[in-house]
Design a protein around this motif. Structure first.
Motif, short mmCIF file in Angstrom:
data_model
loop_
_atom_site.label_atom_id
_atom_site.label_comp_id
_atom_site.label_asym_id
_atom_site.label_seq_id
_atom_site.Cartn_x
_atom_site.Cartn_y
_atom_site.Cartn_z
N SER A 1 0.80 -1.09 -0.25
CA SER A 1 -0.06 0.01 -0.04
C SER A 1 0.91 1.29 -0.05
CB SER A 1 -0.96 0.01 1.10
OG SER A 1 -0.27 0.13 2.32
N ARG A 2 1.97 1.38 0.63
CA ARG A 2 2.93 2.29 0.56
C ARG A 2 3.66 2.56 -0.84
NH1 ARG A 2 7.32 2.33 5.23
NH2 ARG A 2 7.72 4.16 4.26
N LEU A 3 3.87 1.35 -1.31
CA LEU A 3 4.31 1.67 -2.66
C LEU A 3 3.27 2.18 -3.78
CD1 LEU A 3 6.51 0.87 -4.87
CD2 LEU A 3 5.48 -1.39 -5.21
N ALA A 4 1.89 1.71 -3.61
CA ALA A 4 1.07 2.19 -4.29
C ALA A 4 0.65 3.87 -3.97
CB ALA A 4 -0.43 1.42 -4.04
N SER A 5 0.74 3.99 -2.73
CA SER A 5 0.39 5.47 -2.52
C SER A 5 1.76 6.55 -2.68
CB SER A 5 0.08 5.91 -1.37
OG SER A 5 1.36 5.43 -0.16
N GLY A 6 2.87 5.72 -3.26
CA GLY A 6 3.95 6.54 -3.73
C GLY A 6 4.85 6.88 -2.28
N GLU A 7 4.77 6.33 -1.28
CA GLU A 7 5.53 6.54 0.00
C GLU A 7 6.99 6.05 -0.36
OE1 GLU A 7 3.79 6.00 3.66
OE2 GLU A 7 1.90 6.18 2.81
N ILE A 8 6.85 4.99 -0.95
CA ILE A 8 8.39 4.20 -0.98
C ILE A 8 8.51 4.04 -2.62
CG2 ILE A 8 8.56 3.34 1.28
CD1 ILE A 8 7.59 0.55 0.01
N THR A 9 9.63 3.79 -3.07
CA THR A 9 10.01 3.58 -4.43
C THR A 9 10.15 1.93 -4.36
OG1 THR A 9 12.40 3.23 -3.99
CG2 THR A 9 11.73 5.60 -4.60
N VAL A 10 10.01 1.63 -5.94
CA VAL A 10 10.00 0.07 -6.39
C VAL A 10 11.47 -0.47 -5.66
CG1 VAL A 10 10.39 -1.37 -8.11
CG2 VAL A 10 8.93 0.76 -8.16
N GLU A 11 12.64 -0.03 -5.54
CA GLU A 11 13.80 -0.38 -4.86
C GLU A 11 13.60 -0.69 -3.63
OE1 GLU A 11 14.02 2.54 -6.83
OE2 GLU A 11 14.61 1.27 -8.58
N GLU A 12 12.96 0.27 -2.88
CA GLU A 12 12.72 0.10 -1.29
C GLU A 12 11.62 -1.20 -1.29
OE1 GLU A 12 13.20 4.40 0.73
OE2 GLU A 12 11.63 4.10 -0.52
N PHE A 13 10.60 -1.09 -1.94
CA PHE A 13 9.64 -2.26 -1.95
C PHE A 13 10.22 -3.62 -2.30
CE2 PHE A 13 6.76 -5.16 -3.94
CZ PHE A 13 5.76 -5.30 -2.95
N GLU A 14 11.30 -3.70 -3.22
CA GLU A 14 11.84 -4.85 -3.45
C GLU A 14 12.85 -5.42 -2.17
OE1 GLU A 14 11.35 -7.06 -5.83
OE2 GLU A 14 9.91 -5.73 -6.70
N GLN A 15 13.48 -4.37 -1.50
CA GLN A 15 14.33 -4.59 -0.18
C GLN A 15 13.25 -5.27 0.68
OE1 GLN A 15 16.46 -1.12 0.46
NE2 GLN A 15 18.06 -1.60 -1.05
N ILE A 16 12.35 -4.37 0.91
CA ILE A 16 11.23 -5.00 2.01
C ILE A 16 10.74 -6.60 1.63
CG2 ILE A 16 8.92 -4.55 3.19
CD1 ILE A 16 9.64 -1.28 2.73
N LYS A 17 10.56 -6.50 0.68
CA LYS A 17 9.75 -7.85 0.00
C LYS A 17 10.77 -8.96 0.13
CE LYS A 17 8.86 -9.68 -4.32
NZ LYS A 17 8.28 -9.66 -5.78
N LYS A 18 12.21 -8.87 -0.01
CA LYS A 18 13.38 -9.62 0.23
C LYS A 18 13.58 -10.01 1.51
CE LYS A 18 18.16 -10.26 -0.74
NZ LYS A 18 19.22 -9.64 -1.56
N TYR A 19 13.36 -8.95 2.38
CA TYR A 19 13.20 -9.14 3.87
C TYR A 19 12.71 -10.19 4.65
CZ TYR A 19 13.88 -8.07 8.88
OH TYR A 19 14.11 -8.10 10.21
N LEU A 20 10.96 -9.65 4.10
CA LEU A 20 9.98 -10.13 4.56
C LEU A 20 9.70 -11.67 4.16
CD1 LEU A 20 7.62 -7.18 4.86
CD2 LEU A 20 8.84 -8.10 6.57
N LEU A 21 9.82 -12.13 2.79
CA LEU A 21 9.67 -13.41 2.37
C LEU A 21 10.88 -14.01 1.94
CD1 LEU A 21 6.90 -12.08 -0.28
CD2 LEU A 21 6.51 -12.90 1.89
#
Length: 81
Positions: free
Chosen positions: A61-81
């Motif tokens: 939801s933060r990616l969709a609202s523009g609060e974080i970039t795609v690179e930050e989202f990928e880092q978060i995704k890598k950390y969580l999953l």
């Protein structure tokens, strides 16, 4: 027969009583340590995936609202999953 210090710690009876108390205290401490170790790991394994999925949804939801970039989202995704 029994002197005034027989169960008070001066005679053989008092020493045996203290030894039993020490053994019981050690046993209780070992039980608590073993029980804490087992329940701690079991609870963490059961709870963690739900928190990861919730955090992943928040990141989406933060990616969709523009609060974080795609690179930050990928880092978060890598950390969580």
């Amino acid at each position: 027969m029994m002197g005034p210090g027989y169960f008070g710690g001066f005679g053989m009876g008092g020493g045996s009583f203290m030894m039993i108390i020490v053994i019981l205290v050690i046993g209780v401490l070992l039980y608590l340590a073993y029980n804490h170790k087992n329940t701690g790991n079991g609870n963490m394994m059961a709870v963690q995936p739900a928190h990861n999925l919730e955090a992943f949804e928040i990141a989406k939801s933060r990616l969709a609202s523009g609060e974080i970039t795609v690179e930050e989202f990928e880092q978060i995704k890598k950390y969580l999953l």
